[in-house]
Motif scaffolding. Structure first.
Motif, PDB file in Angstrom:
ATOM      1  N   TYR B  65       0.647  -1.137  -0.080  1.00 32.62           N
ATOM      2  CA  TYR B  65       0.155  -0.017   0.113  1.00 32.62           C
ATOM      3  C   TYR B  65       0.795   1.340   0.008  1.00 32.62           C
ATOM      4  O   TYR B  65       1.185   1.780   1.327  1.00 32.62           O
ATOM      5  CB  TYR B  65      -1.015  -0.029   1.319  1.00 32.62           C
ATOM      6  N   THR B  66       1.370   1.809  -1.106  1.00 35.76           N
ATOM      7  CA  THR B  66       2.277   2.771  -1.216  1.00 35.76           C
ATOM      8  C   THR B  66       1.692   4.074  -1.020  1.00 35.76           C
ATOM      9  O   THR B  66       2.177   5.089  -1.019  1.00 35.76           O
ATOM     10  CB  THR B  66       2.847   2.762  -2.865  1.00 35.76           C
ATOM     11  N   LEU B  67       0.491   4.151  -1.223  1.00 39.72           N
ATOM     12  CA  LEU B  67      -0.371   5.454  -0.889  1.00 39.72           C
ATOM     13  C   LEU B  67      -1.240   5.411   0.242  1.00 39.72           C
ATOM     14  O   LEU B  67      -2.119   4.497   0.444  1.00 39.72           O
ATOM     15  CB  LEU B  67      -1.059   6.057  -2.258  1.00 39.72           C
ATOM     16  N   GLU B  68      -1.506   6.575   0.753  1.00 45.55           N
ATOM     17  CA  GLU B  68      -2.215   6.676   1.974  1.00 45.55           C
ATOM     18  C   GLU B  68      -3.284   7.896   1.842  1.00 45.55           C
ATOM     19  O   GLU B  68      -2.614   8.919   1.295  1.00 45.55           O
ATOM     20  CB  GLU B  68      -1.617   6.851   3.513  1.00 45.55           C
ATOM     21  N   ALA B  69      -4.584   7.839   1.865  1.00 48.82           N
ATOM     22  CA  ALA B  69      -5.376   8.986   1.709  1.00 48.82           C
ATOM     23  C   ALA B  69      -6.225   9.237   2.864  1.00 48.82           C
ATOM     24  O   ALA B  69      -6.725   8.520   3.242  1.00 48.82           O
ATOM     25  CB  ALA B  69      -6.217   8.916   0.244  1.00 48.82           C
ATOM     26  N   ILE B  70      -6.571  10.732   3.210  1.00 45.67           N
ATOM     27  CA  ILE B  70      -7.556  11.248   4.175  1.00 45.67           C
ATOM     28  C   ILE B  70      -8.588  11.491   3.381  1.00 45.67           C
ATOM     29  O   ILE B  70      -8.402  12.569   2.614  1.00 45.67           O
ATOM     30  CB  ILE B  70      -6.947  12.258   4.730  1.00 45.67           C
ATOM     31  N   VAL B  71     -10.002  10.913   3.690  1.00 43.66           N
ATOM     32  CA  VAL B  71     -11.191  11.011   2.509  1.00 43.66           C
ATOM     33  C   VAL B  71     -12.342  11.751   3.664  1.00 43.66           C
ATOM     34  O   VAL B  71     -12.253  10.824   4.734  1.00 43.66           O
ATOM     35  CB  VAL B  71     -11.375   9.877   2.046  1.00 43.66           C
ATOM     36  N   ARG B  72     -12.838  12.805   3.545  1.00 43.31           N
ATOM     37  CA  ARG B  72     -13.834  13.312   4.156  1.00 43.31           C
ATOM     38  C   ARG B  72     -15.196  13.053   3.279  1.00 43.31           C
ATOM     39  O   ARG B  72     -15.231  13.118   2.144  1.00 43.31           O
ATOM     40  CB  ARG B  72     -13.819  14.863   4.282  1.00 43.31           C
ATOM     41  N   PHE B  73     -16.171  12.292   4.227  1.00 40.80           N
ATOM     42  CA  PHE B  73     -17.606  11.994   3.458  1.00 40.80           C
ATOM     43  C   PHE B  73     -18.464  13.010   3.965  1.00 40.80           C
ATOM     44  O   PHE B  73     -18.562  13.042   5.445  1.00 40.80           O
ATOM     45  CB  PHE B  73     -17.710  10.762   3.868  1.00 40.80           C
ATOM     46  N   LYS B  74     -19.309  13.563   3.138  1.00 36.32           N
ATOM     47  CA  LYS B  74     -20.546  14.261   3.465  1.00 36.32           C
ATOM     48  C   LYS B  74     -21.583  13.509   3.133  1.00 36.32           C
ATOM     49  O   LYS B  74     -21.922  13.308   1.990  1.00 36.32           O
ATOM     50  CB  LYS B  74     -20.444  15.655   2.747  1.00 36.32           C
ATOM     51  N   ALA B  75     -22.293  12.892   3.919  1.00 34.73           N
ATOM     52  CA  ALA B  75     -23.613  12.036   3.805  1.00 34.73           C
ATOM     53  C   ALA B  75     -24.720  12.930   2.990  1.00 34.73           C
ATOM     54  O   ALA B  75     -24.865  13.895   3.239  1.00 34.73           O
ATOM     55  CB  ALA B  75     -24.089  11.317   4.909  1.00 34.73           C
ATOM     56  N   PHE B  76     -25.319  12.210   1.880  1.00 36.65           N
ATOM     57  CA  PHE B  76     -26.659  12.626   1.390  1.00 36.65           C
ATOM     58  C   PHE B  76     -27.546  12.157   2.205  1.00 36.65           C
ATOM     59  O   PHE B  76     -27.511  11.343   3.219  1.00 36.65           O
ATOM     60  CB  PHE B  76     -26.936  12.085   0.079  1.00 36.65           C
ATOM     61  N   PRO B  77     -28.749  13.236   2.338  1.00 37.28           N
ATOM     62  CA  PRO B  77     -29.899  13.028   3.081  1.00 37.28           C
ATOM     63  C   PRO B  77     -30.510  11.700   3.208  1.00 37.28           C
ATOM     64  O   PRO B  77     -30.580  11.019   2.281  1.00 37.28           O
ATOM     65  CB  PRO B  77     -30.852  13.981   2.766  1.00 37.28           C
ATOM     66  N   GLY B  78     -30.327  11.059   4.483  1.00 37.83           N
ATOM     67  CA  GLY B  78     -31.056   9.663   4.743  1.00 37.83           C
ATOM     68  C   GLY B  78     -30.123   8.631   4.407  1.00 37.83           C
ATOM     69  O   GLY B  78     -30.480   7.409   4.619  1.00 37.83           O
TER      70      GLY B  78
END
Lengths: 147, 147
Positions: B65-78
């Motif tokens: 696993y040569t790459l690491e990412a920080i992902v922010r999730f904004k949930a859709f309604p419901g």
DNA sequence: AATGAAAGTGTTTATCC
DNA sequence: GGATAAACACTTTCATT
């Protein structure tokens, strides 16, 4: 010296991920090989760098850190090095990554109470602007990469 | 049942944080007490919940696993519940927190190459919008809370 | 709470397959 | 690369302080 891991290595890493203090003998029995084999495999996994070491998992809440915050730091011009150094030295910051994009760093900060947040962040006001989010839950607590 | 820890407990947790497989005997010698005392202390630290357990520290890069990412999730309604469930089940996500603010979750994602990013995120497009940053360095790798 | 000593296990080394 | 067995080391229990 091949850097590949096989099914036995994977099973071993999984078992050690659940209890890193399990005896070689117990692991041997569980995985159907001998204790010396387990010992050899663990040594090899450390040699090739897959297994960095064995650590403790502590509960911040039990230690009085009732709040956890995710803080994004945007460094002021020319302050990046000093900012990084101060982050390294802040022992309330238990994890920090330098990332792409306009935010230079994302850090995980432990707090005894919400009252501690402002004073702690004020120590950084000369080096960066910050953006803080409070952790409400941790659906995925630090786990092993897929093997 | 007092939930307080003393200097010996702190020294013990620090030593175990450096090598969680060190023998009770070795820890006893290092800290100037007997092996049974070490064993009792460790048991008590587990009982009061300070010490959750002993785990391995693996190197994602050594596993490919040569790459690491920080992902922010904004949930859709419901879609919050479904999103959380999918995050839990995604084994490339090795850490995830539910946070305050407009971003519902922040996650740490492991990648074998940058080519994997888009396909992985597309699996979430029906439940959330995402914002990704690549990890360039990790100045503070997961460490113990101050004791 | 912690210790020291003894009994019970686990680890390690050497040898062999 | 892995197994077995013997020598050695560690862990655990218990009586004692």
């Amino acid at each position: 010296m091949k850097n590949e891991i096989d099914d036995l290595d994977r099973a071993l890493l999984k078992a050690l991920g659940e209890d890193a203090r399990k005896s070689w003998r117990e692991l041997a029995e569980q995985l159907g090989v001998s204790a010396p084999t387990i010992r050899d495999r663990v040594g090899r996994l450390q040699d090739i760098g897959v297994l960095r070491g064995f650590v403790t998992e502590l509960d911040p809440v039990a230690l009085g850190y009732t709040l956890e915050a995710i803080v994004r730091f945007k460094a002021f011009p020319g302050k990046l090095q000093k900012l990084e150094q101060q982050i390294r030295e802040a022992d309330r910051i238990v994890q920090c990554d330098k990332i792409t994009g306009e935010d230079a760093f994302v850090a995980r900060l432990l707090l005894r109470s919400i009252a501690e947040l402002d004073p702690l962040l004020e120590g950084f006001t000369d080096k960066a602007s910050t953006n803080t989010a409070i952790v409400k839950a941790s659906p995925v607590r630090m786990r092993q990469p897929p093997l």
